[in-house]
Write a protein that holds these residues in place. Sequence first.
Motif: not given
Length: 201
Positions: A42-67
């Motif tokens: 919403g702030a205008g960032l078209e690319q975001v990198v998310v760094v996961l670790g604990a429960a990465a597989d479960e959290a990855r499913a919620t980060a399935d967003v374009p860009g």
Amino acid sequence: MTTVGLLLAAGAGRRMGGPKALVRPTADGPTLLEVTLDRLVGAGLEQVVVVLGAAADEARATADVPGVAVVVAEDWDEGMGASLRAGLRHLGATAAPEVHAALVTLVDLPDVGTRVYRRVLSATRGTGPKVLLRATYDGTAGHPVVLGRAHWAAVADTARGDRGARDHLAAHPPTPVECGDLASGADADTPEALSRHPHAP
């Protein structure tokens, strides 16, 4: 020139009762990871990198967003430094030449919303790869932090434990961007702390 987002969301959240990326501020609402990603986009960032670790597989499913790209810090339990290293090294290897900076933020900042990110991003206009900016809240340093590309390798080399970029920023003081009129900037390590901060715009 372009700024990308770097969202650190790898921690186990032991005091929170579980990985913060998966915590839901309200029982039927989105996770902290989803909320923060929505604010960054919403702030205008078209690319975001998310760094996961604990429960990465479960959290990855919620980060399935374009860009949004996901990186897993295998040594995440070392502390924030491991997450920051993983994210910056990924950006160093993959970011397009026009990317000149990364806006680094945390997943556990309940009242740091889109308006804060927009203000900090606006301060990057006209800057280059040596830029260093940091949000402050009534003069107290907080997040997000903008790290120019020229600093990525040095920060990755010195980020250890929970110190993150602290040593590098002590040697190279960033320009403050005051945001105390928009948020407290406080992180939330416990459910009680999280409940004290309403959803931020």
